[in-house]
Design a protein around this motif. Structure first.
Motif, PDB file in Angstrom:
ATOM      1  N   GLN A 123      49.486  35.681  26.859  1.00  0.00           N
ATOM      2  CA  GLN A 123      49.613  34.511  28.072  1.00  0.00           C
ATOM      3  C   GLN A 123      49.997  35.316  29.475  1.00  0.00           C
ATOM      4  O   GLN A 123      50.583  36.430  29.230  1.00  0.00           O
ATOM      5  CB  GLN A 123      50.609  33.805  27.644  1.00  0.00           C
ATOM      6  N   THR A 124      49.583  34.654  30.574  1.00  0.00           N
ATOM      7  CA  THR A 124      49.830  35.548  31.900  1.00  0.00           C
ATOM      8  C   THR A 124      50.419  34.352  32.934  1.00  0.00           C
ATOM      9  O   THR A 124      50.174  33.311  32.806  1.00  0.00           O
ATOM     10  CB  THR A 124      48.623  36.031  32.430  1.00  0.00           C
ATOM     11  N   GLN A 125      51.405  34.937  33.748  1.00  0.00           N
ATOM     12  CA  GLN A 125      51.984  34.121  34.761  1.00  0.00           C
ATOM     13  C   GLN A 125      51.590  35.053  35.929  1.00  0.00           C
ATOM     14  O   GLN A 125      52.048  36.133  35.755  1.00  0.00           O
ATOM     15  CB  GLN A 125      53.401  33.691  34.595  1.00  0.00           C
ATOM     16  N   ALA A 126      51.508  34.417  37.136  1.00  0.00           N
ATOM     17  CA  ALA A 126      51.399  35.224  38.552  1.00  0.00           C
ATOM     18  C   ALA A 126      52.213  34.343  39.397  1.00  0.00           C
ATOM     19  O   ALA A 126      52.407  33.259  39.673  1.00  0.00           O
ATOM     20  CB  ALA A 126      49.983  35.098  38.865  1.00  0.00           C
ATOM     21  N   ARG A 163      54.814  43.852  33.651  1.00  0.00           N
ATOM     22  CA  ARG A 163      55.023  43.077  34.820  1.00  0.00           C
ATOM     23  C   ARG A 163      54.395  44.061  35.936  1.00  0.00           C
ATOM     24  O   ARG A 163      54.948  45.430  35.893  1.00  0.00           O
ATOM     25  CB  ARG A 163      56.212  42.766  35.139  1.00  0.00           C
ATOM     26  N   ARG A 208      52.600  39.935  38.907  1.00  0.00           N
ATOM     27  CA  ARG A 208      51.836  39.384  37.774  1.00  0.00           C
ATOM     28  C   ARG A 208      52.314  39.854  36.400  1.00  0.00           C
ATOM     29  O   ARG A 208      52.742  40.945  36.275  1.00  0.00           O
ATOM     30  CB  ARG A 208      50.383  39.777  37.793  1.00  0.00           C
ATOM     31  N   GLU A 209      52.784  39.059  35.469  1.00  0.00           N
ATOM     32  CA  GLU A 209      53.292  39.031  34.187  1.00  0.00           C
ATOM     33  C   GLU A 209      52.325  38.830  33.165  1.00  0.00           C
ATOM     34  O   GLU A 209      51.719  37.645  33.129  1.00  0.00           O
ATOM     35  CB  GLU A 209      54.674  38.328  34.237  1.00  0.00           C
ATOM     36  N   ASN A 210      52.404  39.756  32.151  1.00  0.00           N
ATOM     37  CA  ASN A 210      51.572  39.374  30.749  1.00  0.00           C
ATOM     38  C   ASN A 210      52.550  39.589  29.699  1.00  0.00           C
ATOM     39  O   ASN A 210      53.641  40.410  29.492  1.00  0.00           O
ATOM     40  CB  ASN A 210      50.645  40.530  30.487  1.00  0.00           C
TER      41      ASN A 210
END
Length: 626
Positions: free
Chosen positions: A367-370, A327, A351-353
């Protein structure tokens, strides 16, 4: 302990009328901890979490509790799970002794609905959205602030139940600690400051082999008595901090911490033990906050990064499962005041991976979330006795959804009483595991959406402080697992409860405190069943005698938790239980303290999580410089 016994003891605690007072209803004072242990809601301090700005605790309408360093030292807390044991409204669900996972929640919420911060920065893992309190060390921690009110306007996703903020920093005198206890528990720690630098290190190991009696592991089945094995744990941790003025108007706060953890994973008695399963975890966090002080405002820019690598292996299932979380975050905040008004506004970017590797399944899953969000909260003193706040947050969580989250709060004094109230929305975004875990995910999930309200009537000057509060939470799209363990947006929940806290003034240097939280309603309104892990009654009682210039300090605290309810597919019903801890400390030199502690005095045998028995009575002996 039966539920009837628990309820009777809880009623006795309420009658005692001496709980950790709700600290938001008090005049301001120095945030520097006193040299002696104090009740949890020590009246008169500055907090930074309630309204995301430094302020006197009595200025915020949000219910806030503070656990200071002397309180942690008195009871020998080593992890964040240890530290929150007697915070009113905080529920903990340990899976065993040191090193085992500890789930948590505030006032009837789950771990995923309670945001954990370190110095204001989220530290939950990207993959499952939670923090393991059972292994999070407290080295270098000066205090812990717990806000028990929906806080999504200021903090975004997962702050439905509130926020737990672990605050480090501050110069420390050189200190050292060594301890030994039951279950092969050995611990050593040291720390010091030089100029603006501070360094803290800790090493802890435990064998954690303990016997357990027969337990019900399902609604109908029981498991015979045995010995908990393959539960050993070892951890090494280090924290570095830097705090220094950069000219007349700038200041830098920076910190970095890392810990490595290795443990056995014995598994649930309900599913059969895993005598060969092992788990390794490495965590790291780094953050730097630059503050600029103006005549009427303070501007802060914070850059942060976090990583967590968890490897689980069991030869009996043919391989290893790895989770790598990363993160990175950047936030800007401006807090300003003019006349009788004030404003805090900011921008949060993150941004998190997550990289998930499964034994024998080929390529890993990445996967990624932002997240991008802007928030503002306006405060106005309508009179010397009345204050209101209005806030709103706009957040986009890619690739899932966007949300607009408003809130309103008010606080007013009426003679010796203080009345506060809050109303606002909150939400929780599905995690990467919720959305993408092979065979147990649902990419169509939507964010949970809830409405939160609370009100508290407090009398700060009555004894050591007395308060009575009500809270409620109602929402839809709540994420639950179906019979095939697939997450679904099927739950509509309704939670309501009462919370009473009080404390006495010192009498012969002894302070008494107690609390009672009654979650009288916690329903899945679709099924009419009680929500899992929502004890209807949770009560605490404590007596503490700090050093106060003398050579001896001592104290004891008791906790009662009622039956926690269950869903139809639950493995079993968590036990109602009552436990008590005690300590005796002797100062035989200016910086030499010998401490003896006993946990679970009554040797209560129970399972806070079905299938995972807790150890019985344990002892520890500690030599420390503070």
């Amino acid at each position: 302990m039966t539920l009837r016994t628990s309820a009777a003891l809880a009623a006795a605690l309420a009658a005692f009328c001496a709980a950790p007072a709700l600290a938001q209803n008090a005049p301001a004072a120095s945030p520097v901890p006193s040299p002696s242990a104090t009740p949890l809601a020590e009246i008169g301090r500055t907090v930074v979490t309630s309204d995301r700005v430094a302020e006197p605790i009595g200025r915020s309408s949000r219910p806030t509790f503070v656990v200071d360093r002397p309180h942690l030292d008195a009871y020998g807390a080593r992890t964040l799970g240890d530290a929150l044991g007697d915070v009113p409204g905080a529920n903990l669900f340990p899976y065993g002794a040191f090193g085992a996972q500890v789930d948590y929640g505030l006032r009837g919420t789950t771990s995923a609905e309670t945001l954990v911060l370190m110095n204001g920065v989220p530290i939950s893992s990207a993959s499952n959205g939670i923090t393991d309190l059972g292994t999070l060390p407290l080295l270098g921690v000066s205090r812990i602030e717990v806000v028990e009110s929906g806080s999504s306007t200021l903090y975004g996703s997962s702050a439905t139940g509130g926020v737990i903020n672990v605050i480090t920093g501050g110069r420390v005198q050189p200190y050292a600690r060594i301890a030994a206890g039951s279950l092969g528990d050995r611990d050593a720690a040291a720390g010091t400051s030089l100029g603006g630098f501070s360094v803290f290190i800790e090493r802890r190991v435990a064998t954690n082999a303990y016997a357990y009696p027969s337990f019900h592991t399902s609604l109908t089945d029981a498991t015979p008595a045995g010995t908990r094995a393959n539960a050993d744990a070892m951890q090494s941790a280090v924290r570095l901090a830097y705090d220094r003025a950069l000219g007349e108007r700038w200041r830098l706060h920076a910190g970095a911490d890392a810990d490595a953890y290795h443990a056995g994973v014995p598994g649930s008695l309900a599913f059969g033990l895993t005598p060969l399963a092992r788990q390794n975890q490495n965590r790291g966090n780094v953050a730097a906050a630059f503050e600029r002080y103006g005549d009427r405002d303070t501007f802060t820019a914070t850059l942060s990064g976090a990583t967590q690598n968890l490897a689980y292996g069991d030869p009996s299932i043919g391989g290893e499962y790895d989770t790598l979380d990363r993160r990175v975050g950047l936030s800007f905040k401006d807090a300003r005041a003019w006349g009788r008004s004030d404003l805090v506004a900011g921008l949060d970017l993150a941004r998190e991976n997550a990289l998930l590797t499964f034994a024998g399944t080929g390529a890993p899953l990445a996967q990624t979330q932002a997240q991008s969000a802007a928030y503002v909260q306006f405060g106005r003193d309508l009179s010397a006795a009345t204050r209101i706040t209005l806030g709103v947050r706009g957040e986009h969580d890619a690739p899932i959804a966007s949300a607009l989250i408003p809130s309103i709060g008010a606080i007013t004094s009426i003679g010796a009483a203080r009345l506060s109230a809050n109303y606002g929305a909150s939400f929780r975004v599905p995690t990467i595991i919720d959305l993408y875990y092979p065979g147990a995910s649902n990419p169509s999930l939507k964010p949970e959406r809830l409405r939160n309200a609370d009100t508290t009537l407090a009398f700060p000057s009555f004894g050591g402080g007395v308060s009575l509060g009500w809270f409620g939470r109602h929402g839809n799209n709540l994420i639950v697992l179906d019979d095939n363990f697939i997450p679904q947006n099927t739950q509509h929940a309704s939670v309501e409860g009462l919370q009473f806290t009080a404390a006495t003034r010192p009498l012969f240097h002894v302070r008494a405190s107690a609390s009672l939280t009654d979650v009288y309603r916690a329903l899945d309104t679709d099924t009419g069943l009680r929500l899992p892990r929502t004890p209807p009654v949770r009560a605490t009682l404590a007596l503490d005698r700090p050093f106060d210039g003398g050579r001896f300090a001592y104290g004891a605290r008791a906790l009662v938790a009622g039956s926690q309810g269950h869903a139809p597919s639950a493995i079993g019903v968590p036990d109602a239980y009552a436990t008590a801890d005690a300590y005796l400390r002797y100062r035989f030199g200016p910086a030499s303290i010998l401490s003896v502690r006993v946990r679970n005095l009554g040797d209560e045998r129970y399972t806070a999580v079905p299938g995972y028995p807790e150890p019985g009575r344990t002892f520890s002996l500690e030599l420390a410089t503070r």
